[in-house]
Design an enzyme around this catalytic site. Structure first.
Site, mmCIF file in Angstrom:
data_model
loop_
_atom_site.group_PDB
_atom_site.id
_atom_site.type_symbol
_atom_site.label_atom_id
_atom_site.label_comp_id
_atom_site.label_asym_id
_atom_site.label_seq_id
_atom_site.Cartn_x
_atom_site.Cartn_y
_atom_site.Cartn_z
ATOM 1 N N TYR A 133 38.713 40.670 43.993
ATOM 2 C CA TYR A 133 38.961 39.342 43.420
ATOM 3 C C TYR A 133 37.673 38.806 42.818
ATOM 4 C CZ TYR A 133 40.356 34.359 43.325
ATOM 5 O OH TYR A 133 40.625 33.065 42.955
ATOM 6 N N LYS A 161 42.074 41.213 40.878
ATOM 7 C CA LYS A 161 42.476 39.880 40.431
ATOM 8 C C LYS A 161 41.315 39.326 39.622
ATOM 9 C CE LYS A 161 43.611 35.179 41.923
ATOM 10 N NZ LYS A 161 43.774 34.242 43.075
#
Length: 293
Positions: A133, A161
């Site tokens: 992420y 992400k």
């Protein structure tokens, strides 16, 4: 493995600041009924930074219990200390989670080599699929595509992400990591364009309050029906933008309460309830998006 509209779920709290598990169950059921493709439990939108380890683990396990296999659950496991992120990953190893979402270490600003070694340690501690992420606007460190490519060599590091909103990174990451490496947007406002350019879906804040619309939009996108998807996207754009009128998750927490989805809008310090001046902004966004009549 991970695609479509995955919600970055809020963590409902009561007026004493304790986790409200009744509201949590209601949220899980809401997303299952709306067709949401997955739930991130205790990610950064779920206030992971202000929960104790015990609360964090219980929240993930309760989300799994409430979902009862009806929707994939991804556990937030990020931390700015590698040993803590490793501990979380180990704790969820045999839990039944579909994956773990681990934000880059925040505040301490590691080098790219430090980021590589951080995620390497996590990967080697578990066989659960890992989602990297990258959100440099919140962490003050940027996980570069070249480092992502090194990490994609580990079998269980399967996705990224990307909340940079830098759409040129999609092609760069695909070139470096291959087509099988999953790319998920972390920015609702550019998420549909992200998928048009080869991404696989979104981990969404907007989905907290517009789950069915988000699920429908990304189902249409998966079928190549981008014109139909764009109609929904334009209607939801006020939410994509105004759910960040103050620091996330303050606006979306207030919005879920305004819609009656959670019992209380409480949030843990140092975050505070959405300011009185910002509340009308979010309310108007809910109305313009068609989720509040």
């Amino acid at each position: 493995m991970f695609s479509g509209s995955i919600v970055a779920l809020v963590t409902p709290l009561d007026t004493d600041g304790e986790v409200d598990y009744t509201s949590l169950k209601n949220l899980v059921d809401y997303h299952i009924n709306a067709g949401t493709d997955g739930i991130v439990a205790v990610g950064t939108t779920g206030e992971s930074a202000t929960l104790s380890v015990e609360e964090h683990v219980k929240l993930v396990m309760k989300t799994l219990e409430f979902s009862d296999g009806r929707i994939p659950v991804i556990a937030g496991t990020g931390a700015n200390a590698t040993h803590e992120a490793v501990t979380f990953s180990k704790l969820f190893r045999d839990s039944g989670v579909a994956g773990c979402l681990s934000v880059t270490p925040y505040y301490n600003k590691p080098t790219q080599e430090g980021l590589f070694l951080h995620y390497k340690a996590i990967s080697e501690s578990t066989d659960v699929p890992q989602i990297l992420y990258n959100v440099p606007g919140r962490t003050a460190v940027d996980l570069l595509p070249e480092t992502v490519a090194r990490l994609a060599e580990f079998d269980n590091i399967v996705a990224l992400k990307d909340a940079t909103a830098e759409l040129d990174r999609i092609a760069i990451t695909r070139e470096l990591c291959g087509d099988k490496f999953i790319q998920l947007s972390g920015d609702d406002a550019t998420a549909l364009e992200f998928v048009k350019m080869g991404g696989h879906g979104v981990i969404s804040v907007t989905a907290n309050v517009a789950a069915k619309d988000m699920a429908t939009m990304f189902a249409l996108a998966a079928q190549g029906k981008f014109e139909e998807a764009e109609i929904i996207n334009q209607r939801l754009m006020p939410l994509h933008q105004d759910l960040f009128v103050e620091a996330n998750p303050m606006p979306v927490k207030w919005a879920t309460h305004r819609l009656g989805m959670i019992t209380h809008p409480d949030i843990r310090l140092p975050l505070t309830e959405l300011s009185h001046s910002a509340q009308p902004v979010v309310e108007q966004a809910l109305i313009r998006a068609g989720v509040l009549k």
